[in-house]
Each structure stands twice: as structure tokens, then as C-alpha cells.
Write a protein that holds these residues in place. Structure first.
Motif, short mmCIF file in Angstrom:
data_model
loop_
_atom_site.label_atom_id
_atom_site.label_comp_id
_atom_site.label_asym_id
_atom_site.label_seq_id
_atom_site.Cartn_x
_atom_site.Cartn_y
_atom_site.Cartn_z
N SER A 49 0.83 -1.20 0.00
CA SER A 49 0.00 0.00 0.00
C SER A 49 0.87 1.26 0.00
N THR A 50 1.91 1.26 0.81
CA THR A 50 2.80 2.42 0.87
C THR A 50 3.54 2.61 -0.44
N GLU A 51 3.99 1.53 -1.05
CA GLU A 51 4.64 1.62 -2.36
C GLU A 51 3.72 2.32 -3.35
N THR A 52 2.47 1.89 -3.38
CA THR A 52 1.51 2.46 -4.33
C THR A 52 1.26 3.93 -4.05
N ASP A 53 1.10 4.29 -2.78
CA ASP A 53 0.85 5.69 -2.41
C ASP A 53 1.99 6.59 -2.86
N LEU A 54 3.22 6.17 -2.62
CA LEU A 54 4.37 7.00 -2.99
C LEU A 54 4.56 7.05 -4.50
N LEU A 55 4.38 5.94 -5.16
CA LEU A 55 4.58 5.91 -6.61
C LEU A 55 3.51 6.75 -7.32
N ARG A 56 2.32 6.79 -6.77
CA ARG A 56 1.25 7.61 -7.34
C ARG A 56 1.69 9.08 -7.39
N LEU A 57 2.35 9.56 -6.36
CA LEU A 57 2.79 10.95 -6.30
C LEU A 57 4.04 11.18 -7.15
N LEU A 58 4.96 10.25 -7.12
CA LEU A 58 6.19 10.40 -7.89
C LEU A 58 5.93 10.34 -9.39
N SER A 59 4.82 9.73 -9.78
CA SER A 59 4.52 9.58 -11.20
C SER A 59 4.07 10.88 -11.85
N ASN A 60 3.63 11.84 -11.05
CA ASN A 60 3.03 13.06 -11.58
C ASN A 60 4.11 14.08 -11.92
N SER A 61 5.05 13.68 -12.76
CA SER A 61 6.20 14.51 -13.10
C SER A 61 6.61 14.22 -14.54
N PRO A 62 7.18 15.19 -15.26
CA PRO A 62 7.65 14.93 -16.62
C PRO A 62 8.98 14.21 -16.66
N LEU A 63 9.56 13.93 -15.51
CA LEU A 63 10.88 13.31 -15.44
C LEU A 63 10.75 11.79 -15.46
N GLN A 64 11.72 11.11 -16.07
CA GLN A 64 11.76 9.66 -15.95
C GLN A 64 12.47 9.32 -14.64
N ILE A 65 11.82 8.47 -13.85
CA ILE A 65 12.32 8.16 -12.52
C ILE A 65 12.48 6.65 -12.38
N GLU A 66 13.65 6.24 -11.92
CA GLU A 66 13.93 4.83 -11.69
C GLU A 66 13.86 4.56 -10.19
N ILE A 67 12.96 3.69 -9.81
CA ILE A 67 12.68 3.44 -8.39
C ILE A 67 13.36 2.15 -7.93
N GLU A 68 13.93 2.21 -6.74
CA GLU A 68 14.48 1.01 -6.12
C GLU A 68 14.03 1.00 -4.66
N PHE A 69 13.64 -0.16 -4.17
CA PHE A 69 13.17 -0.29 -2.79
C PHE A 69 14.24 -0.93 -1.92
N LEU A 70 14.39 -0.36 -0.72
CA LEU A 70 15.39 -0.83 0.23
C LEU A 70 14.70 -1.40 1.46
N GLY A 71 15.16 -2.54 1.91
CA GLY A 71 14.67 -3.14 3.14
C GLY A 71 15.77 -3.20 4.18
N LEU A 72 15.42 -3.64 5.39
CA LEU A 72 16.38 -3.72 6.47
C LEU A 72 16.85 -5.16 6.67
N SER A 73 18.13 -5.32 6.94
CA SER A 73 18.66 -6.65 7.21
C SER A 73 18.39 -7.08 8.64
N THR A 74 18.15 -6.08 9.53
CA THR A 74 18.01 -6.37 10.96
C THR A 74 16.55 -6.44 11.41
N HIS A 75 15.62 -6.44 10.46
CA HIS A 75 14.21 -6.50 10.82
C HIS A 75 13.44 -7.24 9.74
N THR A 76 12.60 -8.18 10.17
CA THR A 76 11.77 -8.94 9.23
C THR A 76 10.32 -8.50 9.37
N PRO A 77 9.75 -7.86 8.34
CA PRO A 77 8.35 -7.41 8.41
C PRO A 77 7.38 -8.59 8.56
N LYS A 78 6.28 -8.35 9.27
CA LYS A 78 5.30 -9.40 9.52
C LYS A 78 4.10 -9.32 8.58
#
Length: 311
Positions: A49-78
């Protein structure tokens, strides 16, 4: 120009249904354009859901944007399938020698803990330090904003008597600041937090500037290092139903004294649909950040970010 996203990311189909043009890796590779490289450290529990929310806003630009997602090695999401994390998220050791035009670090549901009690605090601070030399401009959201201000400046967060929950009116302290190009004199933004910052503590640091505030919600946006860092205490990225879903979730958990989000439902009646008042502000906020503090500030040779110093 569109967003360049990893192939088969779930957000792609959602955004296409909203008529937002996204480009998968294969097609983007055929265009002779140097896209902006944006790294997103997503600490929110419902990551898709958060990915979609942020990408929705970042998409509203004339610039080409390359997105990469970072996770944490010290925490496992549930709350996110491990297959999704393995397919679309990288870890810090894989990117620590690379450079990015912009970075977004989201909020996290850990604000009731002391910073040092968060099990990934050491990795979080390591990433914040790394961003100062490897990213042109970093955009910290909610808990991440509090965490970065504490790590860099020793600014504390303080518990509120009750959760700050709803959509609140804000003012701009300096209308000439480029982040606010196109803003109205007053605008709205969602907040959802149990802690707050004290403006007087921020003002004690000459390197920090409070850009926007609210009579009800307090400090909203601060900046440092000439726009190399922004600290945003609210959730401009929230979709129309996010506050509603949080309200229902808290009620179902049996949390005491759960009040509906303020200034959100029509007539403040939770049986009525939300009245979205922050969409235009959110789009302008992210477009201006991308334009004035990422695109216009970043060097063409991305490795020269280390030479920028303060903008």
C-alpha cells in the motif's frame, strides 16, 4: 515521462487502472535518457500500500524516474509476503557503494519506543549517515523525520495526551521557498501519530529551518543543509481511505478511547465518506521536491554527489 519500476511490481497494475503511465524495466532500457534514481526505504507495515501511495505521487512529473526499494537486514516485516520482499527489495550492503539522486524514508509503527529501543536503530542511523554522502536530497516522513532529527541534532520527540489523528490546516512560513511553488496560503495534510516535536528545540539549531507549521499539528516540514534533507511529520502521501482503515483497525484492536480522525469525514461523521482535501498539496510537494531539490541539484555524473556539500 513515466516511472521506471521493477517488472511485475503489484503497484503497476493498480496505477495503470488509475491511468498513470508506468514503464517496466524492459521498455525503459530502450530510451537514451539518464533517469533520476530514487531509493525508497519503506518501513511501513503494509508495504504494498505504501509503495503504491508513494509511486502515485512520484509519477506526476515529466521526469523519468527509476525506483528502487530498500529493506532492512536487521528487521523482518510481519505484514508483507516474504516473496514480495525477496522480489522487489534490496538490502543496504548491496547499495552502500552506489549513489542516488533522491531518497525517501517512510514512517514506522515504533514511535512509542525510545529510538535506541527500536531493534533496527543501528542500521537506521547507518543508512541516514550514508545518505548524507550518497544522496542528493533525502525526504524523511513521520517517524523517520523524528528519528533523523534526533540522530543528527539530538532533538527529542514528546508523547501527546492523545493521538494526533486527522487532516489539519497548515501555513507556509516562507512562500518564496521553492518547495512551496504553486501552494495556496493555507493547505491541508493528514497526520497520524502519538508523539510530537517542539519548535523551540528545532529553532536552536542554525542549520535547521521550519518551513511549514499548523496550529493544531505543530511543526510539519523542516529542512537542513540547503535542501539536502527534508523532515515531514505528516503523511501527505496517504490515499483517501488510509486514515479510515487505521481508525477501523484501532477499533477492532479494542484500543481505548479511539476517536475518529478529525476534519476527515464529511461533517466529522464516520458513517460518511472521507472528504479529500490534501491531494493537490501532496502532488505539488513531491513534484517540487523532485524538480528543485533533486533534478536541478543533482550532478549529471551521479558519482559527483560527494562533491555537492551543502546546496
Amino acid at each position: 515521462m513515466p516511472l521506471n519500476l521493477p517488472d511485475k511490481l503489484p503497484a503497476i497494475e493498480i496505477l495503470k487502472k488509475e491511468s498513470i503511465f508506468v514503464m517496466e524495466d524492459l521498455r525503459a532500457s530502450t530510451q537514451d535518457i539518464r533517469p533520476l534514481k530514487i531509493l525508497i526505504l519503506n518501513l511501513m507495515p503494509l508495504k504494498i500500500s505504501t509503495e503504491t501511495d508513494l509511486l502515485r505521487l512520484l509519477s506526476n512529473s515529466p521526469l523519468q524516474i527509476e525506483i528502487e526499494f530498500l529493506g532492512l537486514s536487521t528487521h523482518t516485516p510481519k505484514n508483507t509476503p516474504i516473496e514480495h520482499l525477496m522480489s522487489f527489495y534490496t538490502n543496504f550492503s548491496s547499495i552502500k557503494n552506489r549513489y542516488f539522486d533522491g531518497m525517501i524514508i517512510t514512517g514506522a509503527p515504533v514511535e512509542m519506543l525510545e529510538f535506541e529501543e527500536v531493534n533496527y536503530w543501528s542500521e537506521m542511523t547507518q543508512i541516514c549517515d550514508w545518505a548524507r554522502t550518497h544522496v542528493t536530497s533525502t525526504f524523511y516522513i513521520c517517524w523517520a523525520a523524528q528519528a533523523a532529527l534526533y540522530h543528527f541534532y539530538g532533538i527529542k520527540k514528546y508523547p501527546l495526551d492523545k493521538k494526533l489523528f486527522g487532516v489539519f490546516k497548515h501555513k507556509v512560513n516562507d512562500p518564496s521557498f521553492p518547495l512551496f511553488r504553486g501552494f495556496d496560503d493555507e493547505y491541508y495534510a493528514p497526520h497520524s501519530r502519538h508523539t510530537t516535536l517542539k519548535a523551540e528545540e528545532i529553532k536552536q539549531h542554525n542549520d535547521l529551518t521550519i518551513l511549514s507549521e499548523s496550529d493544531e499539528a505543530g511543526v510539519y516540514i523542516a529542512t537542513s543543509r540547503g535542501g539536502r534533507e527534508f523532515y515531514v511529520t505528516g503523511h501527505s502521501e496517504y490515499s483517501p481511505l488510509t486514515l479510515h482503515n487505521e481508525y477501523i483497525r484501532d477499533k477492532e484492536k479494542g484500543m481505548d478511547n479511539v476517536a475518529p480522525p478529525l476534519n476527515y469525514y464529511k461533517n466529522n461523521d464516520p458513517t460518511q465518506p472521507p472528504l479529500v482535501k490534501w491531494r493537490s498539496h501532496a502532488n505539488m510537494l513531491y513534484i517540487n521536491w523532485l524538480n528543485y531539490f533533486v533534478y536541478q541539484a543533482t550532478p549529471y555524473n551521479i558519482h559527483d554527489i560527494t562533491l555537492l556539500g551543502n546546496l
